[in-house]
Design an enzyme around this catalytic site. Structure first.
Site, mmCIF file in Angstrom:
data_model
loop_
_atom_site.group_PDB
_atom_site.id
_atom_site.type_symbol
_atom_site.label_atom_id
_atom_site.label_comp_id
_atom_site.label_asym_id
_atom_site.label_seq_id
_atom_site.Cartn_x
_atom_site.Cartn_y
_atom_site.Cartn_z
ATOM 1 N N GLN A 106 -0.260 -25.382 6.062
ATOM 2 C CA GLN A 106 0.756 -24.393 7.345
ATOM 3 C C GLN A 106 -0.573 -23.665 7.343
ATOM 4 O OE1 GLN A 106 3.825 -26.422 3.348
ATOM 5 N NE2 GLN A 106 4.463 -23.798 4.508
ATOM 6 N N PHE A 133 7.307 -27.940 2.729
ATOM 7 C CA PHE A 133 7.980 -27.522 1.883
ATOM 8 C C PHE A 133 7.356 -26.678 1.011
ATOM 9 C CE2 PHE A 133 10.314 -31.682 3.221
ATOM 10 C CZ PHE A 133 10.514 -31.312 3.844
ATOM 11 N N GLU A 155 1.315 -24.293 2.691
ATOM 12 C CA GLU A 155 0.648 -23.247 2.493
ATOM 13 C C GLU A 155 -0.298 -22.628 2.362
ATOM 14 O OE1 GLU A 155 3.292 -20.687 1.566
ATOM 15 O OE2 GLU A 155 2.173 -18.662 2.070
ATOM 16 N N ARG A 174 8.434 -13.324 -5.910
ATOM 17 C CA ARG A 174 8.806 -13.174 -5.571
ATOM 18 C C ARG A 174 10.430 -13.768 -7.046
ATOM 19 N NH1 ARG A 174 11.706 -13.871 -0.635
ATOM 20 N NH2 ARG A 174 9.715 -13.825 0.927
ATOM 21 N N ARG A 216 9.786 -23.934 -1.035
ATOM 22 C CA ARG A 216 10.643 -23.606 -0.975
ATOM 23 C C ARG A 216 11.092 -22.633 -1.741
ATOM 24 N NH1 ARG A 216 14.307 -28.102 2.481
ATOM 25 N NH2 ARG A 216 14.888 -27.001 4.332
ATOM 26 N N PHE A 260 9.939 -20.027 -2.828
ATOM 27 C CA PHE A 260 8.787 -19.509 -3.895
ATOM 28 C C PHE A 260 8.924 -18.249 -4.308
ATOM 29 C CE2 PHE A 260 5.381 -16.162 -2.825
ATOM 30 C CZ PHE A 260 4.504 -17.616 -2.505
ATOM 31 N N ALA A 291 8.138 -18.569 4.219
ATOM 32 C CA ALA A 291 9.102 -16.868 3.660
ATOM 33 C C ALA A 291 9.205 -17.367 4.803
ATOM 34 C CB ALA A 291 8.305 -15.592 3.585
ATOM 35 N N GLU A 327 14.442 -21.188 3.753
ATOM 36 C CA GLU A 327 14.303 -21.235 2.462
ATOM 37 C C GLU A 327 15.395 -21.457 1.857
ATOM 38 O OE1 GLU A 327 11.112 -19.249 2.998
ATOM 39 O OE2 GLU A 327 10.149 -20.241 0.708
HETATM 40 N N1 MTE Z 1 12.164 -28.546 6.652
HETATM 41 C C1 MTE Z 1 11.180 -29.674 7.286
HETATM 42 N N2 MTE Z 1 11.797 -30.679 7.969
HETATM 43 N N3 MTE Z 1 10.351 -29.346 6.453
HETATM 44 C C2 MTE Z 1 9.848 -28.950 6.166
HETATM 45 O O1 MTE Z 1 8.247 -29.272 5.163
HETATM 46 N N4 MTE Z 1 9.740 -26.145 4.533
HETATM 47 C C3 MTE Z 1 10.777 -25.181 4.627
HETATM 48 C C4 MTE Z 1 11.235 -25.406 5.885
HETATM 49 N N5 MTE Z 1 12.645 -25.727 5.865
HETATM 50 C C5 MTE Z 1 10.214 -27.479 5.529
HETATM 51 C C6 MTE Z 1 11.852 -26.993 6.424
HETATM 52 C C7 MTE Z 1 9.518 -23.944 3.775
HETATM 53 S S1 MTE Z 1 9.324 -23.557 2.540
HETATM 54 C C8 MTE Z 1 9.774 -22.887 4.270
HETATM 55 S S2 MTE Z 1 8.906 -21.696 4.449
HETATM 56 C C9 MTE Z 1 10.497 -23.364 6.130
HETATM 57 O O2 MTE Z 1 10.947 -24.012 6.369
HETATM 58 C C10 MTE Z 1 9.340 -22.918 7.079
HETATM 59 O O3 MTE Z 1 9.347 -23.007 8.308
HETATM 60 P P1 MTE Z 1 9.659 -21.647 9.214
HETATM 61 O O4 MTE Z 1 9.505 -19.620 8.856
HETATM 62 O O5 MTE Z 1 9.893 -21.660 10.706
HETATM 63 O O6 MTE Z 1 11.843 -21.397 8.617
HETATM 64 N N1 HPA Z 2 6.913 -16.079 0.821
HETATM 65 C C1 HPA Z 2 6.225 -17.841 0.975
HETATM 66 N N2 HPA Z 2 4.972 -17.790 1.005
HETATM 67 C C2 HPA Z 2 3.926 -16.644 0.439
HETATM 68 C C3 HPA Z 2 4.650 -15.874 0.501
HETATM 69 C C4 HPA Z 2 6.510 -15.279 0.456
HETATM 70 O O1 HPA Z 2 7.144 -14.289 0.058
HETATM 71 N N3 HPA Z 2 4.044 -13.905 0.214
HETATM 72 C C5 HPA Z 2 2.516 -14.918 0.622
HETATM 73 N N4 HPA Z 2 3.010 -16.657 0.696
HETATM 74 MO MO1 MOS Z 3 7.863 -22.294 2.194
HETATM 75 S S1 MOS Z 3 7.443 -22.455 0.656
HETATM 76 O O1 MOS Z 3 7.340 -20.572 1.906
HETATM 77 O O2 MOS Z 3 5.828 -22.308 2.685
#
Ligand code: MTE
Ligand code: HPA
Ligand code: MOS
Length: 714
Positions: free
Chosen positions: A140, A171, A175, A253, A285, A287, A452, A653
């Protein structure tokens, strides 16, 4: 062994033996001490995966055992903290307790969670000319990989190209924790001058990588006679594992979300990141937010039980209102806590559902139903202000096709679909003309991880800016050529006002090219408004918040302790969703992942820090049979937010936290069967734990008395 090319140990590293992201406390390969089972010692490189595995079996380790700590409270007691504790404060709870009609104290535990991305961790690398290296990584955070490869190989970042095509899920587990494996293959490829690939076996992945943080927390809650929460205090012991990883940020968080969607005038929340001998726990997810929310929901459930009201009465009375100030100083705007709750009431009839359940429980002995309402409020932005930025690069080729690069990583959440929409809608062209490229550190530099829930907002806004720059230049060319103003582009055609002109997108692009107009743009976006002062623990850290309310109903089989979820009905605040199917996918997936965490996913380490639930036979995740029988999603009609991409609020999330209600719905069903039982708060609520609670001493009826009402059950 034949076919084994090399074994890399810490002494083979040309640069720093260090991969720590926030704190430099994590070696790539262990040197003198192992701090957790599953910590990498070296990398075996061979002609096939099988040969490498066989070689691993031949290696014998000799070591002296040191004491093992797996419990965060024990670690805290011994002073083993990753970073100094932090406290968020507002008002003064100490002065308020005596004014409260009710004060309750307790302890709550919540376990971790395995990410179980379908694609396990992995990477491949090959050397390029001039001492450069290419790394394809399932991460990520491509920049984190690039930076760490450079550090470990002792080369500048510009010699490291990291490319991410897409992930089979992250998920949060990729990261930070995708980095080690990418660095290992880079080290091997760099040293051997050959391509090297590594793809983790599922059981190694489960054993070696960190997970969602388990927490053990103390809470104290004080309420007025009319059930207003006047004061709340919480101390969170976060089980960080053996190195910092992202734990300090996750901890933060937890504090930001320690009062969930409620307004509490007097708050003191303290969090300790406790160093234990488990794999370093990491982003997952939500965090840290879900853990903070779980604890206050436990405090509310505790209070409700003792006062003898239903928890939703307390929840409902304390929802955030417009203009409320959070413990971290942010004044809340666009608050939809009460509106989504009321919409839930209106659409689904919470009171009617409660009456039906009470009637059912009256007439049923073996089966009991439980209901919980779960409001959520989740802040959107990286809590670390400096991470809230992104860039986009757009090239329009002179045949009219477009290529887009951003820092966003596609991991199944649909960010590429949203970026495609941004580009198409900004230019007024069809999707077949636009290609979203892989995420590559040579094209987009210094990226924040896609995390995030801010991926679509940050990268989408940058993309919008880049597209608009090119569009403005194209419009100018069209105006000059057509002798009209008020140019717009729709459906690949050029319009003057409402009138279609004979010019097409492709013709306009070719014309601009012939006039030596730039058809490329690189844009930078940084979230405005947000700021945070860590020395005061006050500021405005979030661009906006996402709200919603879910009602969860469960049926518990009180003979077996098993349960199934009858329904989850929710009202979600997604703003002006730019893609309902994508957002609904995120809501359903997040919800079920949250329910899994609260119910069946049980992470077990023994006293020596050995992972017992190390395969899918012992670690259960929700499948199609265990998801709620009915999931109803209603989207709250709102204006969204200016800082959300196209006013379509972040959705990645927040929906996971609807799943918290699963725990409390089961608890209410257990209470209906065994009202006198003194129940602990300890998630997940596995069928085993449910059964134990159903049988707790105070139960008025013995099993001999159970009448089997269901036809067909013997
Ligand atoms: N959805 C799917 N299908 N697969 C993933 O790995 N990760 C989640 C969420 N939804 C994830 C998911 C997490 S932890 C985050 S932070 C967000 O997607 C990241 O993507 P976005 O910032 O584009 O929402
Ligand atoms: N959310 C998710 N990932 C992160 C954050 C947060 O607030 N800060 C640093 N990495
Ligand atoms: Mo999502 S836990 O911020 O990768």
């Amino acid at each position: 062994m034949d076919g084994i090319e090399a074994i890399f140990l810490h002494s083979d590293i040309p640069g720093a033996n260090q991969i720590g992201g926030i704190v430099p406390d994590e070696p790539l390969f262990a040197e003198d001490e192992l701090h957790f089972r599953g910590q990498p010692i070296g990398l075996i490189v061979g002609k096939s995966e099988l040969l490498c595995r066989l070689a691993r079996e031949k290696i014998e380790l000799q070591y002296d055992e040191l004491p093992v700590i797996t419990d965060p409270r024990e670690a805290a007691q011994k002073g083993h903290l990753i970073v100094p504790p932090r406290t968020f404060e507002m008002g003064n709870p100490d002065q308020i307790w005596s004014e409260c009609a009710y004060v309750f104290e307790g302890k709550a535990d919540v376990n971790g969670q395995e990410h179980l991305y379908i694609e396990s961790q992995g990477a491949y690398a090959w050397p390029k000319e001039d001492g450069c290296i290419f790394v394809a990584s399932s991460t990520q955070g491509p920049t984190a990989v690039q930076k760490t490869v450079a550090l470990v190989l002792d080369i500048p970042m510009h010699k490291v190209e990291v490319n991410v095509q897409r992930l089979g899920g992250g998920f949060g587990g990729k990261e930070d924790q995708a980095t080690a494996w990418a660095v290992m293959v880079a080290l091997a490829a760099f040293s051997l001058g050959r391509p090297v690939k590594f793809s983790m076996h599922r059981m190694d992945d489960m054993l070696m990588t960190g997970k969602r943080h388990p927490y053990s927390s103390d809470y104290k809650i004080g309420l007025s006679k009319d059930l207003k929460i006047l004061a709340y205090e919480a101390t969170h012991y976060q089980n960080a594992g053996a190195a910092a990883d992202l734990s300090p940020a996750v901890l933060e968080r937890t504090l930001f979300h320690s009062t969930n969607a409620y307004f509490v005038p007097n708050v003191r929340a303290t969090a300790l990141s406790c160093k234990t001998n488990l794999p370093p726990n990491t982003a997952f997810r939500g965090f840290g937010g879900p853990q903070g929310k779980f604890i206050i929901e436990c405090a509310i459930a505790h209070a409700a039980e003792k006062i003898d009201v239903s928890p939703d009465t307390i929840q409902r009375k304390n929802l955030l209102s417009e203009g409320d100030i959070m413990s971290y100083g942010q004044k809340m705007e666009g608050v939809l806590a009460t509106p989504t709750w009321e919409e839930c009431e209106k659409l689904y009839g919470i009171e009617e559902m409660k009456t039906e359940i009470a009637d059912f429980n009256q007439s049923s002995f073996r089966f009991k139903k439980g209901l919980a309402v779960q409001p959520i409020c989740f802040g959107i932005s990286f809590t670390n202000t400096m991470m809230n930025h992104a860039r986009a690069l757009v090239h329009v080729y002179h045949d009219g096709s477009v290529v887009v690069s951003t820092g966003a990583v596609e991991m199944g959440q649909g960010v590429n679909t949203k970026l495609l929409q941004v580009a198409c809608e900004t230019f007024g062209i069809s999707p077949d003309r636009v290609k979203i490229e892989s995420t590559n550190t040579l094209r987009i530099a210094n990226t924040s991880p896609t995390a995030a829930s801010a991926g679509a907002d940050l990268n989408g806004k940058a993309l919008q800016m880049a597209c608009n720059c090119v569009l403005d230049r194209l419009k100018k060319v069209a105006e000059d050529a057509l002798g009209t103003d008020n140019i717009s582009i729709r459906d690949n055609k050029i319009f003057s006002g409402d009138k279609e002109t004979p010019m097409s997108w492709n013709e306009l692009v070719q014309l601009a090219f012939s006039k030596r107009v730039s058809l490329s743009e690189h844009a930078h976006y940084a979230t405005p408004i947000i700021h945070y002062d860590k020395s005061k623990e006050k500021g405005h850290p979030f661009a906006y918040h996402v709200y919603g309310t879910a009602v969860i109903c469960v049926t518990v089989d009180c003979l077996k302790g098993t349960y199934h979820f009858d329904s989850v009905k929710l009202v979600h605040d997604g703003g002006k969703s730019m893609n309902l199917p994508v957002d609904n996918g995120q809501i359903e997936g997040g919800l079920v992942q949250g329910i899994g965490w609260m119910t069946m996913e049980e992470l077990l380490y023994d006293k020596k820090g050995r992972l017992m639930s190390n395969a899918l036979s012992t670690y259960k995740v929700p499948d199609i049979y265990s998801v709620p029988k009915e999931i109803l999603i209603a989207h709250f009609d709102s204006d969204g937010h200016e800082l959300a991409i196209k006013k379509s609020k972040a959705v990645g999330e927040p929906p996971l936290m609807y799943g918290l209600g699963a725990y409390f719905a089961i608890r209410n069903a257990v209470k209906a069967f065994n009202p006198a039982a003194n129940l602990e708060f300890n998630a997940p609520y596995t069928p085993e734990k449910v059964l134990m609670d159903l049988c707790k001493k105070q139960v008025s009826t013995t099993f001999q008395d159970i009448q089997v009402e269901d036809a067909g059950i013997s």
